[in-house]
Design an enzyme around this catalytic site. Structure first.
Site, PDB file in Angstrom:
ATOM      1  CG  ASP A 141      51.463  37.589  20.311  1.00  0.00           C
ATOM      2  OD1 ASP A 141      50.617  37.263  21.180  1.00  0.00           O
ATOM      3  OD2 ASP A 141      51.881  38.758  20.165  1.00  0.00           O
ATOM      4  CE  LYS A 144      60.590  45.915  18.428  1.00  0.00           C
ATOM      5  NZ  LYS A 144      60.372  47.327  18.260  1.00  0.00           N
ATOM      6  CG  ASP A 169      49.570  40.680  18.139  1.00  0.00           C
ATOM      7  OD1 ASP A 169      49.688  40.617  19.376  1.00  0.00           O
ATOM      8  OD2 ASP A 169      48.836  41.509  17.571  1.00  0.00           O
ATOM      9  CG  ASN A 170      52.154  42.821  18.977  1.00  0.00           C
ATOM     10  OD1 ASN A 170      52.359  41.675  19.338  1.00  0.00           O
ATOM     11  ND2 ASN A 170      51.242  43.604  19.558  1.00  0.00           N
ATOM     12  CD  GLU A 199      47.880  43.706  23.006  1.00  0.00           C
ATOM     13  OE1 GLU A 199      47.584  43.784  21.803  1.00  0.00           O
ATOM     14  OE2 GLU A 199      48.979  43.308  23.379  1.00  0.00           O
TER      15      GLU A 199
HETATM   16  C1  7JV Z   1      56.210  44.304  26.918  1.00  0.00           C
HETATM   17  O1  7JV Z   1      55.681  45.257  26.017  1.00  0.00           O
HETATM   18  C2  7JV Z   1      54.299  45.455  26.176  1.00  0.00           C
HETATM   19  C3  7JV Z   1      53.813  46.450  25.173  1.00  0.00           C
HETATM   20  C4  7JV Z   1      53.831  47.804  25.544  1.00  0.00           C
HETATM   21  C5  7JV Z   1      53.340  48.792  24.661  1.00  0.00           C
HETATM   22  C6  7JV Z   1      52.839  48.426  23.424  1.00  0.00           C
HETATM   23  C7  7JV Z   1      52.824  47.071  23.040  1.00  0.00           C
HETATM   24  C8  7JV Z   1      53.326  46.092  23.901  1.00  0.00           C
HETATM   25  C9  7JV Z   1      53.268  44.670  23.441  1.00  0.00           C
HETATM   26  C10 7JV Z   1      52.057  44.187  22.906  1.00  0.00           C
HETATM   27  C11 7JV Z   1      51.964  42.871  22.466  1.00  0.00           C
HETATM   28  O2  7JV Z   1      50.812  42.357  21.937  1.00  0.00           O
HETATM   29  C12 7JV Z   1      53.078  42.009  22.512  1.00  0.00           C
HETATM   30  N1  7JV Z   1      52.980  40.727  22.040  1.00  0.00           N
HETATM   31  C13 7JV Z   1      54.070  39.916  22.146  1.00  0.00           C
HETATM   32  N2  7JV Z   1      55.251  40.290  22.668  1.00  0.00           N
HETATM   33  C14 7JV Z   1      55.413  41.552  23.112  1.00  0.00           C
HETATM   34  O3  7JV Z   1      56.521  41.889  23.584  1.00  0.00           O
HETATM   35  C15 7JV Z   1      54.298  42.497  23.045  1.00  0.00           C
HETATM   36  C16 7JV Z   1      54.386  43.822  23.514  1.00  0.00           C
HETATM   37 MG    MG Z   2      51.135  40.528  20.830  1.00  0.00          MG
END
Ligand code: 7JV
Ligand code: MG
Length: 214
Positions: A141, A144, A169-170, A199
């Site tokens: 997590d 990426k 995740d993601n 989330e």
């Molecule tokens: C900084 O971006 C935030 C964001 C913005 C838009 C969509 C997704 C995310 C996102 C969501 C996550 O669960 C994440 N988990 C781990 N490292 C991440 O960078 C990460 C980014």
């Molecule tokens: Mg994440």
């Protein structure tokens, strides 16, 4: 200078959760991030999938790459059997500082080792520094573009055994296309996608579960 998002999240935990009660810490963060200020925790929807995979694996040793504020660290540690250990790796010192306090507030500090630094440098030191033979469970997590190199590093360092479960995740949002290609095309993994949503939003995201076949 004002507070940061992680600091505001910590305040919300200290205000709304009960010390030593991991579920109340999880609920306080989910409420805050859904109704006040979004933050990149795995969240409650994907969190239920994380819980179910964890309960199935029941790991003795677990690794989390990307602690952030410790939300998923608390989700994982609260489900570990007595004597099991979770090592969580965070590159950003400001995130790690908040995570330490949130993990301690939940009363889970004895089950968790939080290590600060780049995952690529720390993974090769796991055996010698933490007496880890291999991991039963790995939650990816973090960044990426580190998913593939760190997975290869875990393989090369002999930290995966037959049956080790990787949960990423993601894989849709922000997306980890190279990682999906890697685990889905490799004969060494049996992969499955759990569809969910990003989330606290209605945007699609999901978790990829990959079992290492040895
Ligand atoms: C900084 O971006 C935030 C964001 C913005 C838009 C969509 C997704 C995310 C996102 C969501 C996550 O669960 C994440 N988990 C781990 N490292 C991440 O960078 C990460 C980014
Ligand atoms: Mg994440």
């Amino acid at each position: 200078t004002g507070s940061s998002r992680p600091q505001r999240m910590l305040k919300a935990v200290q205000k709304n959760a009960t010390k030593g009660d991991p579920q109340s810490v999880i609920s306080a963060i989910d409420y805050y991030c859904r109704h006040k200020e979004w933050a990149m925790n795995v969240g409650d929807d994907k969190g239920l999938i994380l819980d179910s995979v964890l309960t199935e694996v029941n790991p003795s040793t677990a690794l989390e790459l990307g602690t952030y504020c410790g939300y998923s660290t608390v989700r994982i540690a609260r489900l570990l059997s007595p004597g099991s250990k979770l090592i969580t790796v965070e590159f950003n010192p400001a995130f790690a500082e908040v995570a330490h306090q949130i993990i301690a507030y939940a009363g889970l500090q004895d089950k968790v080792t939080l290590v600060e630094g780049p995952s690529g440098d720390l993974i090769p030191k796991m055996k010698e520094q933490f007496g880890i033979k291999y991991f039963d469970f790995v939650f990816l997590d973090h960044w990426k573009d580190r998913y593939v190199p760190d997975t290869k590093l875990l393989e090369d360092c002999g930290l995966l055994k037959k049956g080790t479960v990787l949960l990423a995740d993601n894989v849709i949002c922000p997306g980890a296309p190279e990682y999906l290609k890697y685990v889905r095309n490799s004969p060494r993994y049996e992969s499955r996608y759990y569809k969910s949503n990003l989330e606290y939003t209605k945007v699609e995201d999901g978790l990829e579960k990959s079992v290492f076949l040895g």
